[in-house]
Design a protein around this motif. Structure first.
Motif, mmCIF file in Angstrom:
data_model
loop_
_atom_site.group_PDB
_atom_site.id
_atom_site.type_symbol
_atom_site.label_atom_id
_atom_site.label_comp_id
_atom_site.label_asym_id
_atom_site.label_seq_id
_atom_site.Cartn_x
_atom_site.Cartn_y
_atom_site.Cartn_z
ATOM 1 N N PHE A 169 0.811 -1.219 0.000
ATOM 2 C CA PHE A 169 0.000 0.000 0.000
ATOM 3 C C PHE A 169 0.843 1.266 0.000
ATOM 4 O O PHE A 169 0.302 2.362 -0.128
ATOM 5 C CB PHE A 169 -0.916 0.014 1.232
ATOM 6 C CG PHE A 169 -1.867 -1.145 1.307
ATOM 7 C CD1 PHE A 169 -3.108 -1.076 0.698
ATOM 8 C CD2 PHE A 169 -1.527 -2.320 1.964
ATOM 9 C CE1 PHE A 169 -3.998 -2.139 0.749
ATOM 10 C CE2 PHE A 169 -2.413 -3.392 2.019
ATOM 11 C CZ PHE A 169 -3.648 -3.305 1.406
ATOM 12 N N LEU A 170 2.137 1.125 0.176
ATOM 13 C CA LEU A 170 2.992 2.300 0.387
ATOM 14 C C LEU A 170 3.653 2.757 -0.904
ATOM 15 O O LEU A 170 4.344 1.983 -1.566
ATOM 16 C CB LEU A 170 4.086 1.967 1.409
ATOM 17 C CG LEU A 170 3.626 1.521 2.799
ATOM 18 C CD1 LEU A 170 4.844 1.258 3.674
ATOM 19 C CD2 LEU A 170 2.702 2.544 3.444
ATOM 20 N N PRO A 171 3.502 4.022 -1.253
ATOM 21 C CA PRO A 171 4.234 4.586 -2.398
ATOM 22 C C PRO A 171 5.742 4.557 -2.139
ATOM 23 O O PRO A 171 6.190 4.375 -0.992
ATOM 24 C CB PRO A 171 3.737 6.031 -2.474
ATOM 25 C CG PRO A 171 2.508 6.093 -1.654
ATOM 26 C CD PRO A 171 2.636 5.034 -0.607
ATOM 27 N N ASP A 172 6.493 4.740 -3.189
ATOM 28 C CA ASP A 172 7.950 4.650 -3.075
ATOM 29 C C ASP A 172 8.514 5.631 -2.045
ATOM 30 O O ASP A 172 9.451 5.295 -1.312
ATOM 31 C CB ASP A 172 8.601 4.917 -4.438
ATOM 32 C CG ASP A 172 8.388 3.747 -5.395
ATOM 33 O OD1 ASP A 172 7.791 2.726 -4.982
ATOM 34 O OD2 ASP A 172 8.808 3.866 -6.566
ATOM 35 N N GLY A 173 7.963 6.829 -1.992
ATOM 36 C CA GLY A 173 8.449 7.815 -1.027
ATOM 37 C C GLY A 173 8.284 7.317 0.396
ATOM 38 O O GLY A 173 9.201 7.440 1.225
ATOM 39 N N HIS A 174 7.114 6.759 0.681
ATOM 40 C CA HIS A 174 6.892 6.180 2.007
ATOM 41 C C HIS A 174 7.889 5.050 2.287
ATOM 42 O O HIS A 174 8.425 4.944 3.396
ATOM 43 C CB HIS A 174 5.486 5.607 2.104
ATOM 44 C CG HIS A 174 4.386 6.617 2.195
ATOM 45 N ND1 HIS A 174 4.194 7.600 1.260
ATOM 46 C CD2 HIS A 174 3.392 6.780 3.111
ATOM 47 C CE1 HIS A 174 3.135 8.328 1.590
ATOM 48 N NE2 HIS A 174 2.631 7.851 2.709
ATOM 49 N N ARG A 175 8.086 4.218 1.285
ATOM 50 C CA ARG A 175 8.981 3.070 1.490
ATOM 51 C C ARG A 175 10.384 3.539 1.882
ATOM 52 O O ARG A 175 10.994 3.010 2.809
ATOM 53 C CB ARG A 175 9.057 2.224 0.204
ATOM 54 C CG ARG A 175 7.778 1.476 -0.122
ATOM 55 C CD ARG A 175 7.973 0.592 -1.349
ATOM 56 N NE ARG A 175 6.775 -0.173 -1.670
ATOM 57 C CZ ARG A 175 6.755 -1.268 -2.432
ATOM 58 N NH1 ARG A 175 7.876 -1.713 -2.964
ATOM 59 N NH2 ARG A 175 5.632 -1.901 -2.678
ATOM 60 N N GLN A 176 10.851 4.552 1.165
ATOM 61 C CA GLN A 176 12.194 5.031 1.453
ATOM 62 C C GLN A 176 12.280 5.614 2.864
ATOM 63 O O GLN A 176 13.228 5.357 3.608
ATOM 64 C CB GLN A 176 12.566 6.092 0.417
ATOM 65 C CG GLN A 176 14.011 6.553 0.561
ATOM 66 C CD GLN A 176 14.416 7.533 -0.528
ATOM 67 O OE1 GLN A 176 13.722 7.651 -1.543
ATOM 68 N NE2 GLN A 176 15.513 8.235 -0.305
#
Lengths: 307, 307, 307, 307
Positions: free
Chosen positions: B54-61
């Motif tokens: 559910f997490l966009p790349d920005g969140h993942r980073q």
């Protein structure tokens, strides 16, 4: 242009790659010209046939920019925003919008375990967050859920969805949706089947998104025109020819490579053999067709009068 | 540190979100401290329990940076690189490496139709392209394929894989792998089950990645220590208590929300009720638990002595 | 009579039961007359719509004897021999033959895990052991496997199979089989779809086995005749009316009863409401429709002009 | 005798066949003696390992008569009543009761689409119609549904079920049932796993129904006794030896025959090689193991000390 119902032949455009796996922009542009010259009515980039699942974000962006830029409004360009859930799909969709897409194609969530009420919420949140029209992509072989007819029809009635791309292979369900969608304006139903296009158009579908349309766009345009003209016998003959040609997707030995790799590899091999693209490579981890398997593709082309 | 076998309790860390769906860095840091204080032996960020899908790349980073930065080498931090195919997984993995992860967890390709030979190629290409150790993540409920034992063992023997996180729920298959992996050095097998940890450790598994370990890390650390000490009766009693607690994942009404939303919502509700995180919201399109359903979570906490 | 290709409308005959769950012979005879009067071209007893999976052997025998005896050769009577594997299917088929059936319908093995080579062997052993023509029944929703096109075509070419009843819902695969079966003589392909009959006949199918044909046999006979006459527009209008009527299969609340119980209960309720059978009961463990749900069936009948 | 909880090692007895596919009564009797001499605590005839799905009714009856007659009350004899739905299962169960069975094993309905409320009704109707105790058989690989824990526990609490044979392979779900079933008296939970017997008994399971127990009953009896004695290390060593031996089920080439045929063929080949039965033939349409594949079975026997 896309505010009216999308209609006609809208091929999911293959993504030619260079031997070192970059987007082959020259081949992609040539493929787009090949399709436009054949008279297709729209283009769908970043669908399954485009190997969207295999393309990094940079590749995805280059594809949309290349195709939307080159088409320059001659026909609508839809872009797949294929990812697992809402926020990720929104990121892809916004990138595609910026890159020039005219519409967005999105599936239900996958990888996750999602309730129909959450699928409904997913598409509503996409519509809230985007300016472009949204087409639902029903692809149970990848998403592992079939979009329920009621769900699609509710979203269509609420103008959340501008259309449906039905690749479920379930033409009974498709017909039910078509029948109930008749009173809806501005809702476009496209079949993703290569094999039952005349049937789908006879039921009232507005168009078709055939992967095989990369290889033989002229055939699908003829097929569509026969259907428009109500010449169902000519349509059936053209469709039957395309059914035979479609046999190329089974070129790859099922004991050796995946069914996806076989189909995508065969489409690219055919485009290579027809001189449209420079290199038939597919993205990893797909295994390539062998020379013998590529010969089977050539045989099918010849038998279909495309050799 | 991770060159030795990874062992022990390695919770898949929940990703606390703010009400407007950003990563809640303060809550995440507090959760990490809560887990470290309980004595866990490693952390796994960006797994299913972390809502990675559910997490966009920005969140993942931000998640990897936050956790790896805060942990600062006290325990290994594994990061999920969860995406459909090889090139996309490589992008995530490289981002996680830059953000400070000590190891990468990756599934077989999903969404696509992939042959076992292509799954094999997938993991080998990941290993070629990355410096960090790679753990295969066997999660048939999401990936819709079970990793074949022979495939895992071949990749382990060739040192492509540093380990396996088995969330298949198939403890018979797990045992077969454990038995045949015994002679391999540097290959770590972790069960993803919350419910059969003592069984898995008794069979020879090296550790456990329990989603419920967010809620009761002390319980899982005790359970692990009983197993290490060979006190199987004490282990069974602790495991049974955790099985009862695990019932909280069914708090959400199955006629209303997905099983994933119920489980993830319940973990976050429990962390909120225990005062560890500030907000129990889950990412869209998941529907939230109702107040009544959250009460069921509270009841389970109380019954387990955590109220 | 059945040595020629079987063609036309061949309804799978419902099995009316008495309130104490015996075969209601009087109602069954009345139903057969209702179908014959409407002009159907054959009858299929002991199919899924006949609740074959629910009927003990004694019931099965009574059904074949009743229908074959009453029909007395006016049209061919096919009988399902539905069981898990070869020897059991042979027992059912021989009983049906003795009871007067003209042809046998059999699925691939189910419950077991069977290789395609074993499915091939299954049908060859059936043909070796029986005198009646054998029709393969492709029903993935029950059998959990789709009959591969190559397998069906090989068996047809070797005259093991006299035909195929395709209830897979996959009209693309159906078209591939139809195209390749064109040169085969004496091989009859019938669609089991209620919803795409005109499409299937347009592709070259020889007939249709519609469960809904119990409720509205006149409609399916008209539809078939429009197709024979090449009046595809009239066919589409009749088919669309039947698609609307087919909505009755969803009368039962999915949170309360199975989809099978809903459909079979609705067919029987409709036959009861139309005065054809005396009692709408279905066999256990199916739960019955509620009065409200039966009202929904009545509404559909009225809307279709059958009220 | 069976009114008390059923406990211990209860092998699902293979059904030896003659070369012309009759029940080989002499071999069956010898197999029963082989098992009883090894100290097994019960016998389960007409289970999956018995090829029940392949046996006509006449064969089924002969098996129960032979085994129940020969055992003559030394241990309980359970009989599978394996068919699609309630009335058919009742017929089989009554035949088994007449033939001397002490208990009945039945699955949820299969082939049909059944709601959990209908599965519940199914088992209640079976209990109403039978005098013998009923054991639910959870076998998702064949039935294509997993019995929900709540359903099993409700039926146990209402004394509809005397026990559960869990062949789901889902030991987490098994543990949940075991924990909640603890307060129930007279409810017996048996694992169908060959590979996690010590785990299951450690969790509180009452016994095991191992297909491989035909081949090495002494091993499973030793394993059970180690568990009873709380000697979990010895249990694990015995279990590990049996895991290795279990590898024989993969003797058959997956590109050639089904996984079921491979496993059942390997069990029978092993019994033949050990001199217990006269002929290793399996029922059609299963394909037999080749000589090379039988050699692999022999190798496993030798490696396990049984050669």
């Amino acid at each position: 242009m896309i505010t009216d119902n999308l209609r006609g032949v809208v091929p999911p455009v293959c993504t030619p790659l260079t031997p070192d796996l970059d987007v082959d922009v020259a081949s992609l542009t040539r493929l787009v010209d090949f399709l436009l010259d054949a008279g297709v009515h729209g283009l769908f980039v970043l669908g399954s046939t485009s190997e969207v699942a295999f393309l990094p974000d940079g590749h995805r962006q280059r594809v949309v920019e290349t195709v939307a830029g080159h088409v320059a409004g001659q026909v609508p360009v839809l872009a797949g925003a294929i990812d697992m859930t809402t926020l990720r799909v929104l990121d892809h969709a916004r990138a595609a919008e910026k890159a020039g897409a005219d519409g967005i194609v999105a599936t239900a969530p996958f990888y996750t375990r999602t309730h129909p009420a959450e699928i409904d919420r997913h598409f509503r949140l996409l519509a809230d967050g985007l300016d472009l029209p949204i087409y639902a992509y029903d692809l149970p072989v990848s998403v592992h859920i079939k979009l329920p007819a009621e769900l699609v029809l509710d979203l269509a009635a609420d103008r959340v969805l501008a259309g449906l791309k039905d690749s479920s292979g379930d033409d009974g369900a498709l017909r039910t949706i078509l029948l109930r969608a008749r009173e809806l304006t501005g809702f476009s139903v496209l079949t993703g089947s290569e094999l039952t296009v005349d049937s789908a158009l006879h039921m009232g579908a507005h168009g078709v998104v055939p992967g095989l349309g990369n290889v033989d766009p002229h055939g699908y345009v003829r097929l569509y025109q026969h259907c428009l003209a109500g010449d169902w016998d000519a349509a059936a003959r053209e469709q039957d020819r395309l059914v035979e040609l479609f046999g190329l997707v089974d070129a790859g030995d099922p004991n050796r490579i995946g069914r996806g790799s076989s189909a995508l590899g065969a489409f690219k091999a055919a485009l290579y053999l027809r001189g449209v693209i420079d290199c038939p490579v597919t993205a990893p981890p797909q295994l390539p067709l062998t020379d013998n398997e590529i010969s089977l593709v050539r045989d099918r082309l010849v038998a279909a009068g495309l050799g």
